[in-house]
Structure formats: structure tokens, C-alpha cells
Motif scaffolding. Structure first.
Motif, PDB file in Angstrom:
ATOM      1  N   ALA A 127       0.820  -1.214   0.000  1.00 39.66           N
ATOM      2  CA  ALA A 127       0.000   0.000   0.000  1.00 39.66           C
ATOM      3  C   ALA A 127       0.854   1.265   0.000  1.00 39.66           C
ATOM      4  CB  ALA A 127      -0.931  -0.008   1.205  1.00 39.66           C
ATOM      5  N   PHE A 128       1.971   1.239   0.715  1.00 42.15           N
ATOM      6  CA  PHE A 128       2.825   2.437   0.806  1.00 42.15           C
ATOM      7  C   PHE A 128       4.250   2.079   0.391  1.00 42.15           C
ATOM      8  CE2 PHE A 128      -0.228   2.614   4.453  1.00 42.15           C
ATOM      9  CZ  PHE A 128      -1.078   3.565   3.910  1.00 42.15           C
ATOM     10  N   PRO A 129       4.542   2.094  -0.912  1.00 44.34           N
ATOM     11  CA  PRO A 129       5.865   1.637  -1.371  1.00 44.34           C
ATOM     12  C   PRO A 129       7.025   2.482  -0.834  1.00 44.34           C
ATOM     13  CG  PRO A 129       4.314   1.757  -3.195  1.00 44.34           C
ATOM     14  CD  PRO A 129       3.653   2.402  -2.023  1.00 44.34           C
ATOM     15  N   ARG A 130       6.829   3.792  -0.738  1.00 40.29           N
ATOM     16  CA  ARG A 130       7.933   4.642  -0.245  1.00 40.29           C
ATOM     17  C   ARG A 130       8.207   4.378   1.229  1.00 40.29           C
ATOM     18  NH1 ARG A 130       8.640  10.251  -3.011  1.00 40.29           N
ATOM     19  NH2 ARG A 130       8.081   9.675  -5.127  1.00 40.29           N
ATOM     20  N   LEU A 131       7.135   4.189   1.981  1.00 45.17           N
ATOM     21  CA  LEU A 131       7.276   3.869   3.398  1.00 45.17           C
ATOM     22  C   LEU A 131       8.026   2.540   3.548  1.00 45.17           C
ATOM     23  CD1 LEU A 131       6.277   5.043   6.149  1.00 45.17           C
ATOM     24  CD2 LEU A 131       4.426   3.407   6.021  1.00 45.17           C
ATOM     25  N   ASN A 132       7.775   1.654   2.600  1.00 41.73           N
ATOM     26  CA  ASN A 132       8.430   0.351   2.608  1.00 41.73           C
ATOM     27  C   ASN A 132       9.944   0.508   2.458  1.00 41.73           C
ATOM     28  OD1 ASN A 132       8.315  -2.410   2.750  1.00 41.73           O
ATOM     29  ND2 ASN A 132       7.863  -2.707   0.582  1.00 41.73           N
ATOM     30  N   LEU A 133      10.341   1.377   1.510  1.00 38.03           N
ATOM     31  CA  LEU A 133      11.773   1.622   1.320  1.00 38.03           C
ATOM     32  C   LEU A 133      12.354   2.319   2.556  1.00 38.03           C
ATOM     33  CD1 LEU A 133      14.201   1.451  -0.627  1.00 38.03           C
ATOM     34  CD2 LEU A 133      13.572   3.709  -1.474  1.00 38.03           C
ATOM     35  N   PHE A 134      11.567   3.237   3.130  1.00 35.62           N
ATOM     36  CA  PHE A 134      12.009   3.931   4.346  1.00 35.62           C
ATOM     37  C   PHE A 134      12.233   2.919   5.473  1.00 35.62           C
ATOM     38  CE2 PHE A 134      10.833   6.507   8.203  1.00 35.62           C
ATOM     39  CZ  PHE A 134      11.991   7.278   8.218  1.00 35.62           C
ATOM     40  N   SER A 135      11.337   1.923   5.576  1.00 35.18           N
ATOM     41  CA  SER A 135      11.499   0.878   6.601  1.00 35.18           C
ATOM     42  C   SER A 135      12.831   0.165   6.409  1.00 35.18           C
ATOM     43  CB  SER A 135      10.399  -0.175   6.508  1.00 35.18           C
ATOM     44  OG  SER A 135       9.157   0.411   6.615  1.00 35.18           O
ATOM     45  N   PHE A 136      13.179  -0.092   5.145  1.00 31.74           N
ATOM     46  CA  PHE A 136      14.458  -0.764   4.869  1.00 31.74           C
ATOM     47  C   PHE A 136      15.629   0.098   5.333  1.00 31.74           C
ATOM     48  CE2 PHE A 136      18.112  -1.381   2.014  1.00 31.74           C
ATOM     49  CZ  PHE A 136      18.452  -2.674   2.387  1.00 31.74           C
ATOM     50  N   TYR A 137      15.543   1.394   5.045  1.00 32.51           N
ATOM     51  CA  TYR A 137      16.639   2.278   5.477  1.00 32.51           C
ATOM     52  C   TYR A 137      16.726   2.353   7.002  1.00 32.51           C
ATOM     53  CZ  TYR A 137      17.751   3.755   0.786  1.00 32.51           C
ATOM     54  OH  TYR A 137      18.175   3.766  -0.502  1.00 32.51           O
ATOM     55  N   LEU A 138      15.557   2.368   7.653  1.00 38.12           N
ATOM     56  CA  LEU A 138      15.579   2.363   9.126  1.00 38.12           C
ATOM     57  C   LEU A 138      16.242   1.085   9.634  1.00 38.12           C
ATOM     58  CD1 LEU A 138      12.118   3.750  10.308  1.00 38.12           C
ATOM     59  CD2 LEU A 138      14.344   4.839  10.494  1.00 38.12           C
ATOM     60  N   TYR A 139      15.955  -0.014   8.953  1.00 36.39           N
ATOM     61  CA  TYR A 139      16.545  -1.304   9.322  1.00 36.39           C
ATOM     62  C   TYR A 139      18.076  -1.235   9.235  1.00 36.39           C
ATOM     63  CZ  TYR A 139      18.064  -6.140   8.507  1.00 36.39           C
ATOM     64  OH  TYR A 139      18.729  -7.326   8.540  1.00 36.39           O
ATOM     65  N   ILE A 140      18.560  -0.686   8.131  1.00 37.77           N
ATOM     66  CA  ILE A 140      20.014  -0.583   7.941  1.00 37.77           C
ATOM     67  C   ILE A 140      20.615   0.371   8.975  1.00 37.77           C
ATOM     68  CG2 ILE A 140      21.810   0.237   6.329  1.00 37.77           C
ATOM     69  CD1 ILE A 140      20.656  -2.467   5.545  1.00 37.77           C
ATOM     70  N   LEU A 141      19.904   1.493   9.205  1.00 39.89           N
ATOM     71  CA  LEU A 141      20.397   2.477  10.177  1.00 39.89           C
ATOM     72  C   LEU A 141      20.460   1.865  11.578  1.00 39.89           C
ATOM     73  CD1 LEU A 141      21.121   5.520  10.689  1.00 39.89           C
ATOM     74  CD2 LEU A 141      18.714   5.843  11.266  1.00 39.89           C
ATOM     75  N   GLY A 142      19.380   1.196  11.975  1.00 43.07           N
ATOM     76  CA  GLY A 142      19.322   0.585  13.304  1.00 43.07           C
ATOM     77  C   GLY A 142      20.408  -0.470  13.473  1.00 43.07           C
ATOM     78  N   ALA A 143      20.554  -1.317  12.438  1.00 42.71           N
ATOM     79  CA  ALA A 143      21.578  -2.364  12.497  1.00 42.71           C
ATOM     80  C   ALA A 143      22.959  -1.724  12.587  1.00 42.71           C
ATOM     81  CB  ALA A 143      21.480  -3.256  11.264  1.00 42.71           C
ATOM     82  N   GLY A 144      23.157  -0.640  11.824  1.00 41.64           N
ATOM     83  CA  GLY A 144      24.443   0.056  11.834  1.00 41.64           C
ATOM     84  C   GLY A 144      24.751   0.611  13.220  1.00 41.64           C
TER      85      GLY A 144
END
Lengths: 94, 536
Positions: free
Chosen positions: B113-130
Motif C-alpha cells: 500500500a505504501f511503497p515509499r514507506l516500505n523503502l524507508f522501513s528498509f533504510y531504518l533497518y540498515i540504520l538501526g543495524a548500523g
């Protein structure tokens, strides 16, 4: 999608909601001058809950949305109440 | 459908059609399939790091006494092993990878439903893991609290707890947004005619998971911030010396972290529910029971958290209530296992690698589940609490369950993802190493746990040596299995995959392999008599 209608809330309603929220905020501050002893937290939480209810109903459009959203909110509140009750099963019986 | 099989005019999602080329075309893509694949690669890197950290711990435990490094290093190692494996691998796990890749296709949608939010979730994932990984190298040394960050030690230790906790907090946001995205997608974007009870069961499991992600994750977020507030501003939430209650931390932590186990395992169960009917060519047994049991697990699983706390000084009343609830949550889990086995009954079983991994999952999950009941029972829990038995139990669930389901899923959807097949014989060998290695690694931990070996100990008494050494060799076999599996999947280009290599019936098998950018050339419509599992 075709069955859905868009509800436009008049500005006047929002103004009343704002006034109500500000009033409750002043009330929150005012009651801190009164010594309610054991009821202090209860009163503060009750006022906060009423405010949250008003925000959910009007600002977040719950009043005008399909009943599914109301079911979701009730479900979340029910889970919250159960979490508190189960946690109290520890604190009240230690 | 026959026309689609003969020509594929739409380019696949793997072909760059956007503004950017190469890596940038992936990093800026809002396509759910690409985001799923990016999660998969990131997760694989974290998984390999986590596995190697585990092997380094096993190496130290090969003999009693200090071998290669000291106890403080060991404390740091099990902490970061836990943080990586829990927060960056198994919690996002199957939902982030296969939920993103397969779920929208399975419900007949072009994207989430929200493709951009989906990509943002991925970036948050990378940021959090980092941030979580950075905690190892900054401040006063790696955190040594374990992934549970228990107070008051997490308040008092001088190691770099704040960064690790903040990393977990950011990862939580990624999880919440993915959950929200999936709930809206499944409510709003199902194919015409696909009612909720005609939705495939992997999306059903993701739906239940998504609710837990949305409702439970904020609690751990706030709890972790409370730890930071207590460390920085000396506010007495949890530390008794500041007037706080350490048991409150455990409540708040497990109110999220137990449901998090269901965030991990529900999508795993969903994948198994897809694989078994496909490879048994049999209509899934008890469709509604499986769908509803996902919701039941999510709901009841929300209220079992304090079974982690029987020995914490909690009230006896709370102990028996939570023990009862723990036994209740076993019921919907058992319903699923019963339905999987019954689906196979009189089926035309095709023992391909995904099915083999699914069988492995059922076997290991059963052991993990049954030993969970030993831990859920009050009397036995007191004896095995914080022993190697617990380590064995949760690895059987989290690795034997979620891990093997992940491997099953990757072997199942790999042809769809990349349009290529892999070598079945090597995949079977990899399964053999993984399955034997896994059991050799973790089963001895049950035994030495019952005999009294505590968890998270750097040293041990000589009578545990045999168990520890068997575990070490199991770890080596497991590592060989992982290397075999990954090289089989990713080092050689296999033969071109057909659109439907397994004879599956859900929507992803009706479209080309790999799928076109917008999944469907003609949007699917589910007829009144159709079901997602129209086998015999």
C-alpha cells in the motif's frame, strides 16, 4: 471504494475540539494544586483519557470512518486493559 | 494464462527501467520485490556474522577453563550474537524478505500500500543495524548485558549499552512501519473476489504478525528509552538504588519480546503452510483452522510474557496465571502441526528441497515446542531456568523453526525471485549437513542444561565437556551446511526456471519467473468457486 463517502468536518467543530482540549489541559494543571492523595494519578489519567478520546473521535476521524476502524481501536484498548490486568496480577499479589 | 507462458512482453523487475543504473537502481527502488531482495542480502550478511560469532563462542567452550579469550570478551560476544541474530535476522526475518517479495503477488496486488514507506522501513533497518553494530567499537567497550538488556545491570555497566539500545529502538520503528504497511495492503489491495477467507495462508500469517508488530513493538521502544533516561538522568524506573523496580523492566521487556517470538515464528508457519500443499499436491487441510489459529497465536501469545520471569520474585498468582496461558498458546500451534501432517496424508508427495526443509522445520519445531512446555510449567522451570536447556529450547524454535523455514522459503521462491533453478542434489546435501549439524549442536545442550550447566557462562565443570565438544562438532557441520547451501544458491547460475516449477496454485506461480515490474499484466480476479489451494 465506490461505497465510501468523504466526510468534511466544518472548521467550527475543530475549533470546539481545540477549546475542549485546552480546557482539559488547564484542568490538568489546576488539579495539581489540590491534594487528592491516592486519587491524584487516577484523576490525571482520566483527564488524559478523555482528551485522547476527543482527539481520536474528531481529529483522527473515528466518528466518521467505517465501523472496522472502531473495532480496531476497541481491540487495541482491550489488549491494553488486559496487559495492565495481567501485570497487576503480579504487583497486587506479591 | 497459456498466452502469458509463451511471451513475456513486460521486462522483469530485475531489469533496470528507472532513472538510475546499478546499485543506485536498487537503493532507490520502491518495488516490493527489490526491497525484499535487499532485506535478504542484508540479512544474510548479518546471519553469517552471527553464525561466526557463535562458532567463536563454541571454540572457547571446547574445553573447561580459558582457551583463547577472557570472560569479558565472552560476555560481549554472546551479547552481540544475540543482538544481531534477534534484532537484525529473525525478527524482520521472513516477513521482511518473503512478506515483501511474495505477499503482494499472492493477494493479487501490484505492490504494497505504501511503497515509499516500505523503502524507508528498509533504510531504518540498515540504520538501526548500523547503530547496534557501532556500539561494539565506540565508548567503553562492547555491551555485556546480553540481548535482553536486563536492569539494573544495564543501568550500572560502563559498557556502551546506550548505542546498542538505541539501535534496537530504531530497528523497532522499521518493524512497526512494515507491519502497518502489510495490514493496510491486505485490507485494501486484495484481488477482486479474494475475501479474507480466500486469502492464501502465508499472507494470513503475515496479517497476524503485522498486528503484533504494530501493537507490541512500541512498548520495547519506550522501555529501551527508559533505560537510556535512567542511565543519563538517574530517573529511578528500574534500579532499586534509585527507587525503581527491576522486575518492572522484565515485565516491559517481555511484553514485547515474547510476542516478538511470534513475530518470528508466525511467518515461518505461513511459509510451511504454503510449501506442504504444493509438494503434496493436496488441498490444505483445515484452511480456516490454520487462518484463525494464526490470529489466536498472536492474541494469546501477547499474554504469556511473564513465563520468562518465574524466578524473578513475581507473585505466585501471576506465576500460575502465566503458566496456564502458556499452555493455552500451545493449542493453536498444535492445530497447525496437525493440519500440516494431515494435508500430507494421501498426497502425491514430491520430496524436493523446499519440502525437505519444511519437514525439517516440523521436526525441530516440535522439539522446540515440547521443551517450551517444560519451561512453561512452574515446577520444572525452576530447575532449568537460565540453564543451557533454555539455550537449546530457543535455538530449536528460533533456528530450527524460523531458520529452517527461512531456508525452506528461499528454496521455494528462489526460482520465482531470480528466474533460475539451483542444484537439487547439493541442496539435499546442504539440508543433511544442516539438519544433523543442528541437532548435534543443540541437543546436547538440553542434557547438560538438565544436569545444571548455566547459560551465558564462560567456563564450566569438567562433567559438561563431552556435551560441549559434541556441540562444537555440530557447529562445524552446521557451518559446512550453510556454506554448501549459500554456494549452491548464489555462486552458480542455474538453468532457467519455468514460471511454475513446483505446480503451485497461488498467484505467484501464474506469473513469469522472474515477475514483471508490476507483477500482473492482467489483474487477477478470484471466481466464486476458486480457493487458493485448488488441488485434489
Amino acid at each position: 471504494m465506490s461505497t465510501e463517502t468523504v466526510h468534511i468536518t466544518p472548521y467550527r467543530t475543530y475549533a470546539w475540539v481545540l477549546i475542549a482540549l485546552l480546557t482539559f489541559t488547564f484542568l490538568t494543571i489546576t488539579v495539581t494544586w489540590i491534594d487528592l492523595s491516592a486519587l491524584t494519578v487516577f484523576v490525571a489519567l482520566t483527564i488524559a483519557t478523555i482528551k485522547a478520546g476527543v482527539v481520536l473521535t474528531y481529529f483522527m476521524h473515528l466518528k466518521f470512518e467505517s465501523s472496522l476502524f472502531r473495532v480496531f481501536v476497541i481491540m487495541v484498548l482491550a489488549i491494553y486493559v488486559l496487559v495492565i490486568l495481567f501485570t497487576l496480577s503480579d504487583y497486587l499479589f506479591r | 494464462m497459456t498466452e502469458e507462458k509463451t511471451h513475456h512482453p513486460e521486462p522483469s523487475y530485475l531489469v533496470n527501467t528507472g532513472k538510475y543504473k546499478g546499485l543506485m537502481s536498487w537503493l532507490t527502488s520502491t518495488d516490493h520485490k527489490r526491497i525484499g531482495i535487499m532485506y535478504m542480502y542484508a540479512m544474510m550478511v548479518f546471519f553469517i556474522v552471527g553464525v561466526l560469532l557463535g562458532e567463536i563462542m563454541r571454540l572457547e567452550l571446547f574445553r573447561p577453563g580459558q582457551q583463547f579469550y577472557g570472560p569479558q570478551t565472552y560476555n560481549g560476544l554472546f551479547t552481540i550474537h544475540g543482538i544481531i541474530m534477534i534484532f537484525t535476522v529473525v525478527i524482520p526475518g521472513l516477513a521482511a524478505v518473503f512478506g515483501n517479495f511474495s505477499m503482494p503477488i499472492m493477494i493479487g496486488a501490484k505492490d504494497v500500500a505504501f511503497p515509499r514507506l516500505n523503502l524507508f522501513s528498509f533504510y531504518l533497518y540498515i540504520l538501526g543495524a548500523g547503530i547496534a553494530l557501532t556500539s561494539q567499537f565506540l565508548g567503553n567497550g562492547p555491551p555485556d548485558t546480553g540481548w535482553t538488556f536486563y536492569a539494573p545491570y544495564s543501568i550500572q555497566t560502563h559498557t556502551n549499552v546506550v548505542a546498542a539500545v538505541f539501535g534496537a529502538f530504531v530497528l523497532g520503528f522499521s518493524s512497526i512501519l512494515t507491519g502497518l504497511n502489510f495490514i493496510v495492503t491486505m485490507h485494501r489491495m486484495r484481488a477482486p473476489g479474494m475475501t479474507f477467507f480466500k486469502m492464501p495462508l502465508f499472507p494470513w500469517s503475515l496479517y497476524a504478525t503485522a498486528w503484533i508488530q504494530v501493537l507490541a513493538t512500541p512498548i520495547v521502544g519506550i522501555t529501551l528509552l527508559m533505560v537510556v533516561a535512567e542511565r543519563w538522568f538517574r530517573i529511578g524506573f528500574f534500579d532499586p538504588s534509585l527507587g525503581g523496580d527491576p522486575v518492572l523492566y522484565q515485565h516491559l521487556f517481555w511484553i514485547y519480546s515474547h510476542p516478538a517470538v511470534y513475530i518470528m515464528i508466525l511467518p515461518a508457519m505461513g511459509v510451511i503452510t504454503e510449501i506442504i500443499p504444493t509438494f503434496a499436491q493436496r488441498k490444505v487441510f483445515g484452511y480456516k483452522a490454520i487462518a484463525v489459529s494464526s490470529l489466536a497465536i498472536a492474541l494469546v501469545g501477547y499474554f504469556v510474557w511473564a513465563h520468562h520471569m518465574y524466578t524473578s520474585g513475581m507473585s505466585p498468582t501471576a506465576r500460575w496465571i502465566f503458566s496456564l496461558l502458556t499452555f493455552l498458546v500451545a493449542v493453536p500451534s498444535a492445530i497447525k502441526v496437525f493440519n500440516w501432517v494431515t494435508t500430507m496424508y494421501r498426497g502425491s508427495i514430491d520430496l524436493k528441497p523446499p519440502f525437505l526443509f519444511a519437514l525439517g522445520f516440523i521436526f525441530l519445531f516440535m522439539i522446540g515446542g515440547m521443551t517450551g512446555l517444560t519451561l512453561g510449567a512452574l515446577a520444572t522451570n525452576v530447575h532449568v531456568h537460565d540453564t543451557a536447556y533454555v539455550v537449546a529450547h530457543f535455538h530449536y524454535i528460533v533456528f530450527g523453526g524460523v531458520g529452517f523455514a527461512f531456508f525452506a522459503a528461499i528454496h521455494y521462491w528462489y526460482p520465482k525471485m531470480f528466474g533460475r533453478m539451483y542444484n537439487f542434489k547439493r541442496a539435499n546435501w546442504a539440508f543433511g549437513f544442516l539438519f544433523i549439524g543442528f541437532n548435534l549442536l543443540y541437543f546436547p545442550q538440553f542434557i547438560i542444561g538438565i544436569q545444571g550447566m548455566p547459560r551465558r557462562y564462560f567456563d564450566y565443570l569438567p562433567q559438561f565437556t563431552l556435551g560441549m565438544q559434541l556441540s562444537f562438532f555440530g557447529g562445524i557441520l552446521l557451518l559446512i551446511g550453510i556454506i554448501l547451501m549459500l554456494t549452491n544458491l548464489f555462486s552458480k547460475k542455474g538453468a532457467k526456471a519455468p514460471d511454475n516449477p513446483w505446480g503451485g496454485r497461488t498467484y505467484e506461480w501464474t506469473i513469469p519467473s522472474p515477475p514483471p515490474l508490476e507483477n500482473f499484466e492482467v489483474m487477477p480476479v478470484m471466481g466464486p468457486d476458486e480457493t487458493p489451494y485448488d488441488y485434489k
